[in-house]
Design an enzyme around this catalytic site. Structure first.
Site, short mmCIF file in Angstrom:
data_model
loop_
_atom_site.label_atom_id
_atom_site.label_comp_id
_atom_site.label_asym_id
_atom_site.label_seq_id
_atom_site.Cartn_x
_atom_site.Cartn_y
_atom_site.Cartn_z
N THR A 120 -27.28 -18.49 -34.85
CA THR A 120 -26.55 -19.74 -34.57
C THR A 120 -25.98 -19.69 -33.17
O THR A 120 -25.99 -20.69 -32.44
CB THR A 120 -25.42 -19.93 -35.60
OG1 THR A 120 -25.99 -19.92 -36.90
CG2 THR A 120 -24.69 -21.25 -35.41
N GLU A 160 -18.32 -15.41 -30.82
CA GLU A 160 -17.96 -14.23 -31.64
C GLU A 160 -19.04 -14.08 -32.69
O GLU A 160 -19.05 -14.82 -33.68
CB GLU A 160 -16.60 -14.46 -32.31
CG GLU A 160 -15.42 -14.48 -31.35
CD GLU A 160 -15.15 -13.13 -30.73
OE1 GLU A 160 -15.72 -12.12 -31.19
OE2 GLU A 160 -14.39 -13.08 -29.76
N CYS A 206 -17.48 -8.95 -39.60
CA CYS A 206 -18.44 -8.85 -38.49
C CYS A 206 -18.43 -7.48 -37.82
O CYS A 206 -19.46 -7.00 -37.38
CB CYS A 206 -18.14 -9.93 -37.46
SG CYS A 206 -16.41 -9.94 -36.96
N ASN A 220 -16.02 -16.10 -43.55
CA ASN A 220 -15.37 -14.89 -44.08
C ASN A 220 -13.85 -14.85 -43.88
O ASN A 220 -13.13 -14.33 -44.72
CB ASN A 220 -16.03 -13.62 -43.54
CG ASN A 220 -16.02 -13.56 -42.03
OD1 ASN A 220 -15.80 -14.57 -41.35
ND2 ASN A 220 -16.27 -12.39 -41.50
N LYS A 244 -23.44 -7.17 -25.45
CA LYS A 244 -24.86 -7.37 -25.82
C LYS A 244 -25.00 -8.63 -26.68
O LYS A 244 -24.34 -9.63 -26.43
CB LYS A 244 -25.41 -6.10 -26.48
CG LYS A 244 -25.28 -4.86 -25.57
CD LYS A 244 -26.24 -3.78 -25.94
CE LYS A 244 -25.64 -2.70 -26.76
NZ LYS A 244 -26.49 -1.56 -27.04
N GLU A 267 -11.60 -13.06 -27.76
CA GLU A 267 -10.52 -13.79 -28.44
C GLU A 267 -9.31 -12.86 -28.51
O GLU A 267 -9.39 -11.68 -28.22
CB GLU A 267 -10.97 -14.21 -29.85
CG GLU A 267 -11.92 -15.38 -29.80
CD GLU A 267 -12.18 -16.03 -31.15
OE1 GLU A 267 -12.17 -15.33 -32.17
OE2 GLU A 267 -12.39 -17.26 -31.16
#
Ligand code: NDP
Length: 484
Positions: free
Chosen positions: A232, A250, A284, A153, A451, A458
């Site tokens: 992932t 992330e 995200c 993205n 969580k 970052e």
């Protein structure tokens, strides 16, 4: 082809290819047409990158902070000079409107390099006085060769979010972009070398998930930083654990955005639009569960629908367009299946839900009202332009519902009541909270999830601890005695 890169990979300061690797077709989401063809890294390419990144460790860790800072600052300047070209390439690769990619991609990437260029000089240790004149000092040393793996993205921005702190701290990097968006990370490699980065310090290899998995498993790699889905993330975290490697994760989210009765209506609607439909909803941290207090619900929904009718949907290369296509046919089908679930489970579709009648992966911005916390669209990350509007009565009730999720990436509150704003921010179980704004992420501020949404942070000085290993040196100035 105009957007075809010189070669698929960038290793040891130069473009490199091995056309026996599996082809990667790059598609312009605005038309569905192929704009470039690259090749996934073969074993030889992966080995070349690992060898190069490993060998360059010595030279870059010995560089002074001023030298590192100079390279990052120069790269930032070049990125700004080439911003128009890079924004066009990012738009071709992601389908995001050119008016977004010029600021949120090329611009934000340059900001990250500039910020970490300025931080490089402040990466120092501590002096710790001990008893009887003894003392200790600490040295923040680079961790070594870092692997960065990106989502599709924000390809250029994600590459910079990983490269800038890693390089500022004296590490070397191999970056693997998502195979859907391989183009702009190569440009970043070009720019960094133009700025004076020694060969081998920043490398780009293309490939599918298995290329990332091979890199992570290699003993020469000390750290992995992934931007991607929770599924992932779990696989990559487990693979890194085998070698006790450092990780930054992330990952995804299903963030709440709460609008209280006393909120400024226009500001709250703007926040909900930015937090659901920017980049066609493929962000995200999006606040996709919009909790609206009952007193303002009708006014909020009416104004939201009026404002959505003003969206300019179409070719992302047109500077007037502010809402483009989704990234791929696959993502379009995933999002459509969630819309069908929303309808099937009884939510009220009040806007969008259908495709545009043209080539490319276009879907209208979609809004559901009468959404229940248990519905699939209110629980799972959709990663597309689908907003769920839920209503609530009290602050206590909405905090409980907002936190009732396995994710914890972001959360937002819109209210005119200062005390309540801070009370709610404190109660949110998420890495980033917004008060009367949404989805801003300047490089000076830490970003990351709690969580299932991630590990580590970052951006900001907080990223430094994730790219350094603290060494402690204890020194005695006294005679040393032993029991025998
Ligand atoms: P994926 O998780 O599908 O992929 C992320 C990257 O990991 C890709 O480069 C992928 O390669 C690679 N990969 C896949 N499997 C493995 C493996 N076993 N080992 C190593 N690497 C692997 O995410 P998407 O690209 O679909 O991106 C969307 C997701 O990213 C969403 O969940 C979104 O929330 C999250 N995201 C999080 C952000 C954050 O900062 N928290 C920001 C942006 C997105 P390949 O593509 O070849 O499979």
């Amino acid at each position: 082809m105009k957007y075809q890169p010189e070669a698929s990979h960038f290793i040891n300061g130069a473009y490199l290819d091995d056309t026996s690797g599996k082809p990667i077709e790059v598609i312009y989401p605005g038309s569905g047409k192929v704009i470039a063809t690259l090749h996934s890294a073969t074993h030889t390419i992966v080995e070349e990158a690992l060898r190069g990144g490993d060998a360059a460790k010595v030279i870059w860790r010995e560089a002074t902070s001023a030298e590192r800072s100079r390279v990052l600052s120069a790269a930032s300047r070049i990125l700004r000079e080439r911003a128009a070209e890079l924004a066009e390439l990012e738009t071709q690769n992601t389908g995001k409107p050119i008016q977004e990619t010029i600021v949120a991609d090329a611009g934000a990437a340059a900001d990250l390099l500039e910020y970490f260029g300025s931080v490089a000089a402040s990466i120092t240790g501590d002096y710790i006085p001990l008893a009887n004149g003894d003392f200790a000092y600490t040295v923040p040393e680079p961790v070594g060769l870092c692997v960065g793996i990106g989502a599709w993205n924000y390809p250029l921005q994600i590459a910079c979010a990983k490269a800038a702190p890693a390089l500022a701290c004296g590490n070397t990097v191999i970056f693997k972009p998502s195979e859907i968006t391989p183009l702009t990370a190569l440009k970043l490699a070009e720019v960094l070398h133009q700025a004076g980065l020694p060969p081998g310090v920043f490398n780009v290899v293309q490939g599918y998930g298995e290329v990332g998995a091979t890199l992570i498993a290699d003993p020469r790699v000390a750290k992995v930083s992934l931007t991607g889905s929770v599924a992932t993330g779990k696989r990559v975290y487990a693979a890194a654990a085998e070698g006790m490697k450092r990780v930054t994760m992330e990952l995804g989210g299903k963030s709440p955005l709460i609008v209280f009765d006393d909120a400024d209506l226009e500001t709250a609607v703007s926040g909900a639009i930015l937090g659901n439909f920017y980049s066609s909803g493929q962000v995200c941290s999006n606040g996709t569960r919009v909790f609206v207090q009952k007193g303002i619900k009708t006014a909020f929904t009416e104004r939201l629908l009026q404002r959505l009718s003003l969206a300019k949907i179409g070719d992302p290369m047109d500077p007037e367009t502010n809402f483009g296509p989704l990234i791929s046919e696959r993502q379009l089908q995933i999002v459509r299946s969630y819309i069908e679930k929303g309808i099937g489970e009884g939510a009220n579709l009040v806007h969008g839900g259908i495709q545009l009648n043209r080539a490319g992966y276009y879907l209208y911005p979609t809004v559901f009202t009468e959404v229940d916390d248990r519905m699939t669209i209110a629980r799972e990350e959709i990663f597309g332009p689908v907003m769920s509007v839920l209503d609530f009565d009290t602050e206590e009730e909405v905090i409980g519902r907002a936190n009732a999720t396995e994710f914890g990436l972001a959360a937002g509150v819109f209210t005119a009541n200062l005390a309540r704003a801070h009370r709610v921010a404190k109660a949110f179980e998420s890495g980033t909270c917004y008060i009367n704004t949404y989805n801003v992420s300047p490089p000076e501020t830490p970003f990351g999830g709690s969580k299932l949404s991630g590990v580590g942070r970052e951006n900001s000085k907080a990223a430094i601890q994730h790219y350094t290993e603290m060494k402690t040196v204890l020194v005695s100035v006294n005679e040393l005695s032993a029991p025998y």
